[in-house]
Design an enzyme around this catalytic site. Sequence first.
Site, PDB file in Angstrom:
ATOM      1  N   CYS A 266      58.113  65.828  43.680  1.00 46.70           N
ATOM      2  CA  CYS A 266      58.801  64.689  44.295  1.00 46.70           C
ATOM      3  C   CYS A 266      58.111  63.378  43.986  1.00 46.70           C
ATOM      4  O   CYS A 266      58.611  62.304  44.323  1.00 46.70           O
ATOM      5  CB  CYS A 266      58.883  64.856  45.798  1.00 46.70           C
ATOM      6  SG  CYS A 266      59.797  66.312  46.239  1.00 46.70           S
TER       7      CYS A 266
ATOM      8  N   ASP B 207      54.961  62.347  45.095  1.00 51.55           N
ATOM      9  CA  ASP B 207      53.822  61.878  45.888  1.00 51.55           C
ATOM     10  C   ASP B 207      52.937  63.029  46.367  1.00 51.55           C
ATOM     11  O   ASP B 207      53.442  64.031  46.863  1.00 51.55           O
ATOM     12  CB  ASP B 207      54.187  61.105  47.178  1.00 51.55           C
ATOM     13  CG  ASP B 207      55.621  60.665  47.286  1.00 51.55           C
ATOM     14  OD1 ASP B 207      55.842  59.467  47.185  1.00 51.55           O
ATOM     15  OD2 ASP B 207      56.493  61.534  47.483  1.00 51.55           O
TER      16      ASP B 207
ATOM     17  N   CYS C 120      53.936  56.267  44.584  1.00 52.96           N
ATOM     18  CA  CYS C 120      54.413  54.902  44.393  1.00 52.96           C
ATOM     19  C   CYS C 120      53.565  53.908  45.190  1.00 52.96           C
ATOM     20  O   CYS C 120      52.633  54.285  45.905  1.00 52.96           O
ATOM     21  CB  CYS C 120      55.863  54.806  44.826  1.00 52.96           C
ATOM     22  SG  CYS C 120      56.099  55.190  46.564  1.00 52.96           S
TER      23      CYS C 120
ATOM     24  N   CYS D 198      57.071  58.048  52.903  1.00 54.05           N
ATOM     25  CA  CYS D 198      55.663  57.881  52.521  1.00 54.05           C
ATOM     26  C   CYS D 198      54.781  57.795  53.768  1.00 54.05           C
ATOM     27  O   CYS D 198      53.669  58.335  53.796  1.00 54.05           O
ATOM     28  CB  CYS D 198      55.463  56.615  51.704  1.00 54.05           C
ATOM     29  SG  CYS D 198      56.220  56.693  50.080  1.00 54.05           S
TER      30      CYS D 198
END
Lengths: 393, 147
Positions: free
Chosen positions: B33, B35, B59, B103
């Site tokens: 994915c 991360d 990211c 995140c």
Amino acid sequence: MEKLIYLDNAATTKTAPEVVEAMLPYFTEDYGNPSSVYGFAAKNKSAVDEQREVIAEALGADAREIYFTAGGSEADNWALKAAAEAYESKGRHIITTKIEHHAILHTAEYLESRGFEVTYLDVDENGVVRLDDLRAAIRPDTILISVMYANNEIGTLEPVVEIGKLAHENGILFHTDAVQAFGQIPVNVDACHIDLLSASGHKLNGPKGIGFLYIRKGVKIRSFVHGGAQERKRRAGTENVPGIVGLGTAVKRAVRTMEERTEKERELRDYLIGRVLAEIPYCRLNGHGTERLPNNANFSFRFIEGESLLIRLDMKGICGSSGSACTSGSLDPSHVLLAIGLPHETAHGSLRLTLGEDTTREDLDYVIDSLKEIVAGLREMSPLYEDYIKKNK
Amino acid sequence: MYSAKVMDHFEHPRNVGEIENASGVGTVGNAKCGDIMRIYLDIDENQIIRDVKFKTFGCGAAVATSSMATELVKGKSIQEAMQVTNKAVMEALDGLPPVKVHCSLLAEEAIHAALWDYAGKHDIKIEGLEKPKADIHEGEEEEEEEY
Ligand SMILES: Cc1ncc(COP(=O)(O)O)c(C=O)c1O
């Protein structure tokens, strides 16, 4: 921002000043409607006709085969939807590839929802369609083959001459999305047996929101936008005269400068690719080594993620793009990078740099030096890199 | 697209690194994915987080949320660290774009995973702490490529 190094010319290009200048009078002076009878509008009509000639000549086509649209996406939509509709009595099978632009892929999905069958061809590790696969996919009810001329992400050139020949031999229409190729490499519709071709102004230093669909004479494609009689009754709407003049001027210019410009770009592209591969470890080039657009370089850097890389580059005034999920707005990285067989992790760490006519070697030296520093910094922060180093100690 | 705080933490991430012989280590997310976060905790005998470090593959928001999460738990007791939710991380960063909210969840999970590791090693129970979702794939999908 003091420094700006724009290496995202596959996304869009700067409209050339000469193009803007040619467009301007058509806003405030010669603003008449080309369909009007009076003399004041005559200049607009002739301007539109003139640009049609310019574009036709660039493609080895007839002016009556050029239909202006509001860009590449519209041309792609039109080609697929109208061809499907026009030829559905012959069959409902369409062949395309897994690496097309979404303007093709989403249109193909739409047609599937309307009862058409679509075969999405795989590509090899360089992003090239295998002709054997194409041959095997052709059926008696296949009505259309749509394969892009050059891929927008990895720059790979497709074997359009052979594909066109195959389509032709089997009596199937051949559409190609040449949005990235047109203006960068010579394109001839007869040599490639192309029946339908999409192109867009803003990829070749022309304005945004204008493009065209080439429709070979005899191909019975109907109107996409219904209304007035413009574009031989196939695409209604008062012509975007300034846009058309801009597009035509940009095409003329692109043809004129092509040889010199792309020779310089190829040299710089290879310089960039050479240095990056030599100086940055755990890095690969995506796309074909030689059969690629003159201005395209696409890398994957292992252990790091593309969006982080783009933001760090942006902080140094460098514009690029990535196929990471975070930049595509979905959870998956670029469908093109997955189609050439990259694992998700490697696809997330991709970077596309597309040069422009103004790019210099000094620009690239600065980019490469920045890139080395940024990649090393992000790797220092990466748990994947940590694991890799520990495992291989 | 990002707030100035997020950009600051991305540009100058706090507490990047590893801790040798850490009291607890947690890794969450997966490379598929895009991360992965790893948090190292150094916890003293009074159950105070003496030091914390992180490593993140992801990211800008992933980096910034990890950085902020480490700041928020540093010097805190275990129980206080348990109060550092994804909301708290987001607020401290002046918000995140909606597509990046996951995140901040990952940052919370990373802290929890490291605490879970610590609790297991020391055979203690931390109130409210649940076993982290084991969605990281160790060694799976090995790279076959030559570089
Ligand atoms: C291959 C390809 N097809 C179609 C398009 C869409 O063109 P436009 O932006 O003019 O609609 C693009 C541009 O991103 C492209 O690269």
